[in-house]
Enzyme design. Structure first.
Site, PDB file in Angstrom:
ATOM      1  N   ARG A  16       0.797  -1.227   0.000  1.00 29.72           N
ATOM      2  CA  ARG A  16       0.000   0.000   0.000  1.00 29.72           C
ATOM      3  C   ARG A  16       0.829   1.276   0.000  1.00 29.72           C
ATOM      4  O   ARG A  16       0.331   2.339  -0.372  1.00 29.72           O
ATOM      5  CB  ARG A  16      -1.017  -0.052   1.138  1.00 29.72           C
ATOM      6  CG  ARG A  16      -2.085  -1.105   0.856  1.00 29.72           C
ATOM      7  CD  ARG A  16      -2.942  -1.402   2.045  1.00 29.72           C
ATOM      8  NE  ARG A  16      -2.551  -2.623   2.734  1.00 29.72           N
ATOM      9  CZ  ARG A  16      -2.870  -2.896   3.980  1.00 29.72           C
ATOM     10  NH1 ARG A  16      -3.574  -2.025   4.684  1.00 29.72           N
ATOM     11  NH2 ARG A  16      -2.496  -4.039   4.538  1.00 29.72           N
ATOM     12  N   GLU A  39       1.197  -7.145  13.080  1.00 35.69           N
ATOM     13  CA  GLU A  39       0.040  -7.277  13.967  1.00 35.69           C
ATOM     14  C   GLU A  39      -0.539  -8.692  13.815  1.00 35.69           C
ATOM     15  O   GLU A  39      -1.047  -9.273  14.756  1.00 35.69           O
ATOM     16  CB  GLU A  39      -1.008  -6.222  13.576  1.00 35.69           C
ATOM     17  CG  GLU A  39      -2.097  -5.992  14.589  1.00 35.69           C
ATOM     18  CD  GLU A  39      -3.153  -5.014  14.082  1.00 35.69           C
ATOM     19  OE1 GLU A  39      -3.158  -4.674  12.896  1.00 35.69           O
ATOM     20  OE2 GLU A  39      -3.986  -4.604  14.916  1.00 35.69           O
TER      21      GLU A  39
HETATM   22  O1  LIG Z   1       3.116  -1.234  11.799  1.00 32.92           O
HETATM   23  P1  LIG Z   1       2.974  -2.691  11.451  1.00 32.92           P
HETATM   24  O2  LIG Z   1       2.441  -3.502  12.587  1.00 32.92           O
HETATM   25  O3  LIG Z   1       4.254  -3.258  10.930  1.00 32.92           O
HETATM   26  O4  LIG Z   1       1.881  -2.849  10.313  1.00 32.92           O
HETATM   27  C1  LIG Z   1       1.762  -1.986   9.211  1.00 32.92           C
HETATM   28  C2  LIG Z   1       1.869  -2.725   7.893  1.00 32.92           C
HETATM   29  O5  LIG Z   1       0.816  -3.695   7.756  1.00 32.92           O
HETATM   30  C3  LIG Z   1       0.157  -3.498   6.509  1.00 32.92           C
HETATM   31  O6  LIG Z   1       0.726  -4.211   5.474  1.00 32.92           O
HETATM   32  P2  LIG Z   1       0.671  -5.801   5.384  1.00 32.92           P
HETATM   33  O7  LIG Z   1       1.860  -6.350   6.080  1.00 32.92           O
HETATM   34  O8  LIG Z   1      -0.669  -6.257   5.829  1.00 32.92           O
HETATM   35  O9  LIG Z   1       0.949  -6.103   3.866  1.00 32.92           O
HETATM   36  P3  LIG Z   1       0.113  -5.805   2.510  1.00 32.92           P
HETATM   37  O10 LIG Z   1       0.004  -4.314   2.366  1.00 32.92           O
HETATM   38  O11 LIG Z   1       1.006  -6.403   1.465  1.00 32.92           O
HETATM   39  O12 LIG Z   1      -1.211  -6.461   2.646  1.00 32.92           O
HETATM   40  C4  LIG Z   1       0.310  -2.017   6.257  1.00 32.92           C
HETATM   41  O13 LIG Z   1       0.119  -1.694   4.889  1.00 32.92           O
HETATM   42  C5  LIG Z   1       1.712  -1.753   6.742  1.00 32.92           C
HETATM   43  O14 LIG Z   1       2.681  -2.014   5.752  1.00 32.92           O
HETATM   44  N1  LIG Z   2      -5.714  -2.817  11.265  1.00 33.60           N
HETATM   45  C1  LIG Z   2      -5.069  -2.798  10.109  1.00 33.60           C
HETATM   46  N2  LIG Z   2      -5.680  -2.385   8.974  1.00 33.60           N
HETATM   47  C2  LIG Z   2      -5.027  -2.384   7.798  1.00 33.60           C
HETATM   48  N3  LIG Z   2      -3.761  -2.759   7.660  1.00 33.60           N
HETATM   49  C3  LIG Z   2      -3.121  -3.171   8.755  1.00 33.60           C
HETATM   50  N4  LIG Z   2      -1.852  -3.583   8.954  1.00 33.60           N
HETATM   51  C4  LIG Z   2      -1.703  -3.891  10.245  1.00 33.60           C
HETATM   52  N5  LIG Z   2      -2.839  -3.665  10.937  1.00 33.60           N
HETATM   53  C5  LIG Z   2      -3.733  -3.212  10.017  1.00 33.60           C
END
Ligand SMILES: O=P(O)(O)OC[C@H]1O[C@H](OP(=O)(O)OP(=O)(O)O)[C@H](O)[C@@H]1O
Ligand SMILES: Nc1ncnc2[nH]cnc12
Length: 224
Positions: A72, A109
């Site tokens: 993202r 998370e």
């Molecule tokens: O602060 P944190 O606990 O590290 O979480 C934040 C990260 O989690 C989500 O990505 P995700 O890992 O879900 O990957 P994606 O965007 O590829 O689905 C979000 O877009 C951040 O990159």
């Molecule tokens: N609550 C949340 N929503 C979307 N992206 C996430 N990445 C980690 N936690 C998330």
């Protein structure tokens, strides 16, 4: 650290941005209030306002690298990089980049993951910012910072559209254990994190269903 503390308080753009982010309860698993920025991307004004907030902040800061976190961070980073005259460096999930890479693992998370960056994408001494949609625990941003610093770039700031309230809690908790927490946590226990994390929307879901979703979850737990 949050919107109210980084000069955005009262910015009329924030409400529209916040309202354009959808919260999907219990995705991808029970208890997670998923912050869905795809609805923000559908709203031209809110999307442009989001990019502009960061462009306003970084255009005169001599930044030559915008590093975006897959997936993202890729949706906001290139627009910001083009507007401020910087290059865009993708930080990708494992085995996606074809060239030689350096890697950093981190905890999420909901699970664990790893980020990779091409060797040579960044020159020593370059001034960089890291862009992502959301910070929860700060694990992802910490891995991104480590990748850039291993390449001897200077990470000036991290910028996220959304800051979950947990990040404040984590910063407090980790502060107590920072000596043993290791490098992943250390950036987010330090004064660095407080000073250099820019977040547009503190918790987008205040206006779009978070309280109801939490109540639903609590009721479900009581039933079960
Ligand atoms: O602060 P944190 O606990 O590290 O979480 C934040 C990260 O989690 C989500 O990505 P995700 O890992 O879900 O990957 P994606 O965007 O590829 O689905 C979000 O877009 C951040 O990159
Ligand atoms: N609550 C949340 N929503 C979307 N992206 C996430 N990445 C980690 N936690 C998330």
């Amino acid at each position: 650290m949050f919107a109210a503390e980084n000069g955005l308080k009262g910015d009329p753009r924030l409400q529209g941005i916040s309202e354009a982010i959808r919260v999907v309860p219990h995705f991808p698993k029970p208890g997670i209030m998923f912050q869905d920025i795809t609805t923000l991307l559908l709203d031209h004004k809110a999307f442009k306002d989001t990019v502009d907030i960061f462009v306003d902040r970084y255009r005169d800061m001599d930044i030559s690298v915008v590093a975006g976190v897959e997936a993202r961070g890729f949706m906001f980073g290139p627009a910001i990089a083009l507007a401020i005259g910087a290059k865009f460096v993708p930080l990708r999930k494992p085995r996606k980049l074809p060239g030689e890479v350096i890697s950093e693992a981190y905890e999420l998370e909901y699970g664990t993951d790893c980020l990779e960056m091409h060797v040579g994408a960044v020159e020593p001494g370059e001034r960089a910012i890291v862009i992502d949609d959301l910070v929860a625990t700060g694990g992802t941003l910490s891995a991104a910072i480590r990748l850039l610093e291993r390449s001897e770039a200077e990470v000036v700031e991290c910028a996220c559209v959304i800051g979950l309230r947990e990040v404040k809690v984590m910063a407090c908790l980790l502060h107590c254990i920072s000596d043993s927490a290791g490098s992943m946590a250390s950036h987010f226990t330090s004064s660095w994190s407080r000073a250099r994390l820019r977040i547009a929307v503190e918790y987008s879901s205040l206006s779009n269903g978070y309280a109801q979703a939490q109540a639903d979850l609590a009721a479900k737990k009581d039933d079960g």
